[in-house]
Design a protein around this motif. Structure first.
Motif: not given
Ligand code: ADP
Length: 607
Positions: A146-147, A186-190, A307-315, A317-323
């Motif tokens: 995932e990371f 992006i903030a809300s995803q985080s 879509e790219i910004i959306e994905n980046s936001g998700r990425c 926050s997902e990187i944060q979650r994995c970390s």
């Protein structure tokens, strides 16, 4: 282990992310770079080359009088680039699948090694299990994959975004304003991911309880009790409680994450697309500043960029979650044993001394051992006897340095046990425990504690099995000592009785060199004849060595040089069998009672 609920700070997230990169790169130097390069190639093609460059050229060719040949040449070039992009996409999948396996293998090894090294008291600490579970979540939830996916996707999105933004700016930079709504998304995803992590953390303990019940229901060791007692209903109630508690936690967080999803959907879907459409139609139809090709490509570019910004936001926050999970892993590895290893390598054990030892289990109110003192010299065979709960096994745990006493000293050859490298000391001690374990491996492997490599190894195992008195049984199997114990992994595997298993565990001790034999109720599953035979082998094997024998059967204590009688955590009496019988104290009372029991049994048998 510190398990307090902490809000992860930004610097902690950065440190955890750096740690994740370090861990992944150490196991697979190629994974992050290789994967990022391949998916960058693919997404740049998909989002920029296909949806902007090719689309614009195609519409221009059609609307500005281009020939069919020009169109076909363009299409062939596009297909060629597309083929390369798809090849890169497949290569990325392959890299991810194969390289992430290396990460999990290394992490598994490291986690198993750490789990085998942590203080024994950790196994009595629920916090330790929670942390252990969360550390293994990196592997169980495939968070390395995932990371790496998110990292690769984020980098590829950033590169593709440059191309898209430059195109939109070439048409009208004001259109970028419609994408500003993505910032709160992006903030809300985080925030959403932090909620998810908190939710997972609160569920850890329940998940462990569920795992425990699921495990126990399938384990052979528990199968008889499960079927013959009412314990299943209690286990089921625990399982249901855990599930219900998890449902409550999901509910508690569910409405918050739901609201964030609605908000996210609105700012990412409605605002940019509707805004660009209105602006584009106005420019095309009213002010006539935008051509038909520009209008079509603009919509496509904005959709891709959104879509790219959306994905980046998700990425992100997902990187944060994995970390955060990698942070758990780091905390787990960083756990420092309370029992610090010494530096002295153990030499031949000549003497052991307990000097005024007092020991209380962590969290217990009263001490289990109180001011225990005695000395055992080489050549001595010592029996430790006493009623259940007297502290005999606790004495063994201290002897093996699974715990340190709060008061007093334990000395090997006159040196405090804390000063020795625990591993080198334990290697000098042969052990058999009452809660012996045989593993789902061959008899050879169970005894050697490694793979059996040649005939010399087989011979060695044979001798050990003879000494523990189980050779005759094992030699009746078609594959002899190559037979796998239990049928868990092998249809041709076999089961052994409790006593036979205990003898295999005893053979393990005989197969390894030792200076001191510690046998904690080694005969709990043996009949008296088997016990006698094993004791005989032990006496033969231990000439010039020290033996500490814990047994509730006092008949074996008779053969010892010295007997220590434990009572309520203290040494109540000590001496040879004859001395203690003459003293007519606790030992004499216990011995007479057991002897009369045996006599009664014999009389009954004779009748
Ligand atoms: P024995 O081997 O003589 O039957 P143990 O040494 O196993 O007795 O246990 C002695 C007492 O120590 C037990 O009655 C129990 O109260 C306490 N005890 C044993 N293990 C633990 C533990 N892990 N945590 C807290 N107390 C324990």
């Amino acid at each position: 282990m510190d398990n307090k609920e902490k809000k992860p700070s930004r610097s902690a997230v950065i440190k955890n992310t750096a740690y994740a990169v370090k861990v992944i790169t150490k196991a697979s130097p190629f994974l992050l770079i290789g994967y990022t390069l391949s998916i960058t190639g693919y997404w740049f093609f998909e989002s920029y080359i296909k949806n902007v460059v090719f689309l614009e050229k195609m519409i221009n060719t059609v609307t500005q009088g281009g020939t069919f040949r020009q169109f076909m040449l363009m299409l062939i070039a596009f297909c060629g680039v597309g083929l390369v992009a798809h090849f890169l996409d497949c290569a990325g999948d392959f890299i991810s699948a194969s390289e992430n396996k290396k990460v999990y293998r290394l992490l598994n090894e490291q986690i198993f090694r750490k789990a085998c090294q942590v203080d024994v008291e950790c196994y009595e600490n629920p916090e330790f299990y929670d942390n252990y579970k969360r550390a293994t979540d990196v592997i169980n939830n495939e968070l390395s994959a995932e990371f790496s996916w998110c990292t690769g996707k984020f980098v590829s999105s950033a590169i593709t975004a440059v191309g898209l933004v430059s195109y939109i700016c070439s048409v009208d930079p004001k259109i970028l304003l419609f994408l500003l709504g993505m910032i709160p998304f992006i903030a809300s995803q985080s925030y959403r991911n932090k909620l998810e992590y908190r939710k997972d953390k609160e569920m850890t303990s329940n998940n462990r309880k569920k795992d425990y019940v699921q495990r126990v229901v399938f384990l052979k060791d528990f199968s008889k009790d499960m079927r013959t007692s009412g314990i299943y209903s209690v286990m089921k109630a625990r399982f249901v409680n855990a599930v219900e508690s998890n449902c409550a936690i999901i509910k508690k967080y569910g409405w918050k994450t739901g609201l964030l999803d609605v908000f996210g959907g609105f700012v990412t879907e409605i605002l940019p697309i509707a805004g660009t459409l209105i602006y584009g139609v106005y420019g095309f139809a009213v002010t006539e500043t935008i051509s038909v090709a520009q209008f079509a490509v603009l919509i496509s570019a904005v959709t891709s960029l959104k879509e790219i910004i959306e994905n980046s936001g998700r990425c992100i926050s997902e990187i944060q979650r994995c970390s955060l999970y990698f942070g758990n892993l780091r905390d787990f590895f960083a756990y420092e044993n309370r029992l610090k290893d010494g530096t002295i390598k153990a030499e031949k054990i000549e003497s052991i001394e307990f000097r005024n030892v007092t020991f209380t289990y962590p969290g217990a109110e009263k001490p289990t051992l109180k001011n225990v003192s005695f000395k055992i010299n080489k050549d001595e065979t010592v029996a430790i006897v006493g009623k259940n709960g007297a502290g005999k096994s606790t004495f063994v745990k201290l002897l093996l340095r699974f715990y340190d006493p709060q008061e007093g000293e334990i000395l090997y050859n006159g040196i405090n046990v804390r000063e020795y490298e625990a591993d080198t000391l334990r290697k000098k001690i042969g052990t058999v425990f009452q809660d012996y374990k045989v593993f789902a491996l061959s008899v050879n492997e169970n005894v050697l504690c490694r793979e059996c490599e040649n005939d010399e190894d087989r011979l060695h195992v044979e001798e050990a099995l003879k000494k523990s008195g189980v050779y005759d049984k094992i030699s009746t199997f078609e594959k002899g000592a190559d037979t796998v114990l239990t049928k868990e992994f092998d249809d041709n595997g076999t089961g052994l009785s409790g006593g036979e298993q205990q003898k295999v565990a005893a053979a393990r001790m005989f197969a390894h060199p030792f200076d001191l034999a510690v046998l904690d109720e080694p005969s709990s599953a043996l009949d008296p004849i088997a016990e006698y035979k094993m004791y005989e082998s032990l006496i033969e094997e231990t000439v010039g060595k020290m033996v500490i024998y814990i047994s509730h059967r006092l008949s074996s204590a008779v053969l010892s040089d010295r007997i220590y009688v434990f009572e309520n955590g203290t040494v109540a009496e000590s001496g040879s069998h004859a001395e203690l019988m003459e003293k007519n104290g606790v030992y004499a009372e216990m011995f007479t009672m057991q002897a009369s029991n045996y006599k009664d049994e014999e009389d009954e048998d004779n009748e």
